[in-house]
Design an enzyme around this catalytic site. Structure first.
Site, PDB file in Angstrom:
ATOM      1  N   TYR A 198       0.845  -1.195   0.000  1.00 16.53           N
ATOM      2  CA  TYR A 198       0.000   0.000   0.000  1.00 16.53           C
ATOM      3  C   TYR A 198       0.875   1.238   0.000  1.00 16.53           C
ATOM      4  O   TYR A 198       2.065   1.193   0.329  1.00 16.53           O
ATOM      5  CB  TYR A 198      -0.926   0.013   1.230  1.00 16.53           C
ATOM      6  CG  TYR A 198      -0.211   0.208   2.548  1.00 16.53           C
ATOM      7  CD1 TYR A 198       0.284  -0.879   3.261  1.00 16.53           C
ATOM      8  CD2 TYR A 198      -0.009   1.483   3.080  1.00 16.53           C
ATOM      9  CE1 TYR A 198       0.944  -0.709   4.464  1.00 16.53           C
ATOM     10  CE2 TYR A 198       0.645   1.661   4.286  1.00 16.53           C
ATOM     11  CZ  TYR A 198       1.124   0.561   4.973  1.00 16.53           C
ATOM     12  OH  TYR A 198       1.784   0.742   6.169  1.00 16.53           O
ATOM     13  N   CYS A 199       0.275   2.367  -0.403  1.00 18.51           N
ATOM     14  CA  CYS A 199       0.949   3.662  -0.318  1.00 18.51           C
ATOM     15  C   CYS A 199      -0.117   4.733  -0.083  1.00 18.51           C
ATOM     16  O   CYS A 199      -1.249   4.406   0.277  1.00 18.51           O
ATOM     17  CB  CYS A 199       1.775   3.936  -1.576  1.00 18.51           C
ATOM     18  SG  CYS A 199       0.800   4.001  -3.088  1.00 18.51           S
ATOM     19  N   THR A 200       0.215   5.991  -0.274  1.00 18.55           N
ATOM     20  CA  THR A 200      -0.715   7.079   0.070  1.00 18.55           C
ATOM     21  C   THR A 200      -1.998   7.037  -0.755  1.00 18.55           C
ATOM     22  O   THR A 200      -3.099   7.001  -0.216  1.00 18.55           O
ATOM     23  CB  THR A 200      -0.037   8.451  -0.159  1.00 18.55           C
ATOM     24  OG1 THR A 200       1.278   8.391   0.384  1.00 18.55           O
ATOM     25  CG2 THR A 200      -0.827   9.564   0.490  1.00 18.55           C
TER      26      THR A 200
END
Ligand SMILES: [Zn+2]
Ligand SMILES: [Zn+2]
Length: 343
Positions: A198-200
């Site tokens: 996951y990321c922003t």
């Protein structure tokens, strides 16, 4: 035809305050083949300037990456404009939870060679062979599976103030660094474990998931829309929230609080704190975590040295800076030997 900003940030701030209208902070990205990024850039600027859109938008041959704010009452017009562009039709917009009038103060649409500085040689692998996109519900399910390895694809200063429970948070300064570290760590598990990332807002995982599949990982998943969209879904569907702390964002707000947990500490005194600031000395501008007491004691600076410089008359400060290079000040990686409590 006006193709660039005429107002300064200060003038814009005053205007926004005066208007006092609700604005939505939005981000989205799309990989698409854009033949003439310069032309596309001008098209966007003219249309969005008319809609009072503010923000930072990157356009490249490979697509668009946008962080912006739009007056709430013009949102429908904005959406209609996007729907008129074939590769942006019905695109998912990540809409921030906390709204801030001043998340952006200028409209900057820039042509770049890439929409994300990922440091990858895209010709070496197929970027369209991405990992499986999962929504918040499926993500929660996956990450409670003991056979899953959960990886945070962001940098150290982002995961420091908030991340998913149980995630591996590589201590890296760049996206490129994290790719290698993670691959090495997970060498043994390319086939038997789920690799969930996951990321922003999702953009980093688009490339990373394709990269890992190319490197032989069999079960690659990515959180669709990143932490921003996850939080929205958790609220809407009343799911269990597995994210602790704050989500670091790339506008003036710097972060969105997702859970009440404060997982970081003031880099100067060690007290529990998760507020990022930039050193007030303009020649430094180091990004770091500082509590209110330390901010008062240090005049918003990261070190005694910066405090001294910052206290000088502006002209003297300018003279000191002369001839010294200072790149990308605002998001200068939050590392410095002066910060005793930076882990
Ligand atoms: Zn402190
Ligand atoms: Zn400093």
């Amino acid at each position: 035809m006006q193709l660039y900003n005429k107002l300064s940030a200060k003038e814009r701030e005053a205007l926004l305050e005066e208007a006092g209208e609700d604005r939505l902070t939005i981000s989205f990205y799309q990989y698409a083949k854009i033949g003439n990024p310069e032309l596309f850039r001008n098209h966007l600027f003219v249309a969005w300037d008319q809609l009072d859109v503010l923000g930072r938008i990157y356009v490249a041959h490979e697509g668009i990456n946008a962080q912006l704010s739009v007056p709430a009452k013009k949102f429908n017009d904005f959406k209609e404009f996007l729907d008129g562009i074939y590769f942006l039709k019905d695109i998912r917009l990540n809409i921030a939870i906390e709204q801030d009038l001043k998340s952006f103060l200028k409209l900057k649409v820039k042509v770049r060679s890439k929409i994300l500085a990922d440091g990858l040689n895209d010709k070496s692998f197929d970027v369209t062979k991405k990992g499986e996109h999962v929504n918040a519900e499926k993500f929660n399910e996956l990450i409670s599976d003991p056979n899953t390895i959960l990886v945070d694809m962001r940098n150290h200063y982002e995961s420091e103030i908030g991340h998913f429970q149980g995630a591996i948070t590589p201590d890296v300064d760049t996206f490129r660094d994290s790719l290698d570290i993670i691959e090495e760590d997970l060498q043994e598990h390319k086939e038997d474990k789920n690799l969930v990332m996951y990321c922003t807002g999702g953009i980093r995982c688009e490339k990373a998931s394709a990269y890992y599949k190319h490197k032989g990982f069999k079960n690659v998943f990515q959180l669709e829309g990143g932490i921003i969209e996850y939080t929205r879904q958790v609220k809407e569907k009343e799911l269990e929230n597995k994210f602790i702390g704050k989500n670091f964002v790339f506008d003036h707000r710097r972060a969105e609080r997702i859970s009440d947990d404060v997982i970081a500490q003031c880099h100067q005194c060690g007290k529990s704190c998760d507020v990022h600031v930039n050193c007030a000395n303009e020649a430094c501008h180091l990004l770091f975590i500082q509590c209110k007491e330390c901010a008062a004691k240090m005049d918003n600076c990261c070190s005694d040295n910066c405090k001294e410089i910052n206290a000088l008359p502006y002209e003297e400060q300018k003279a000191l800076r002369k001839g010294k290079k200072n790149s990308n000040k605002i998001f200068k990686k939050g590392r410095s030997e002066v910060l005793k409590f930076k882990q």
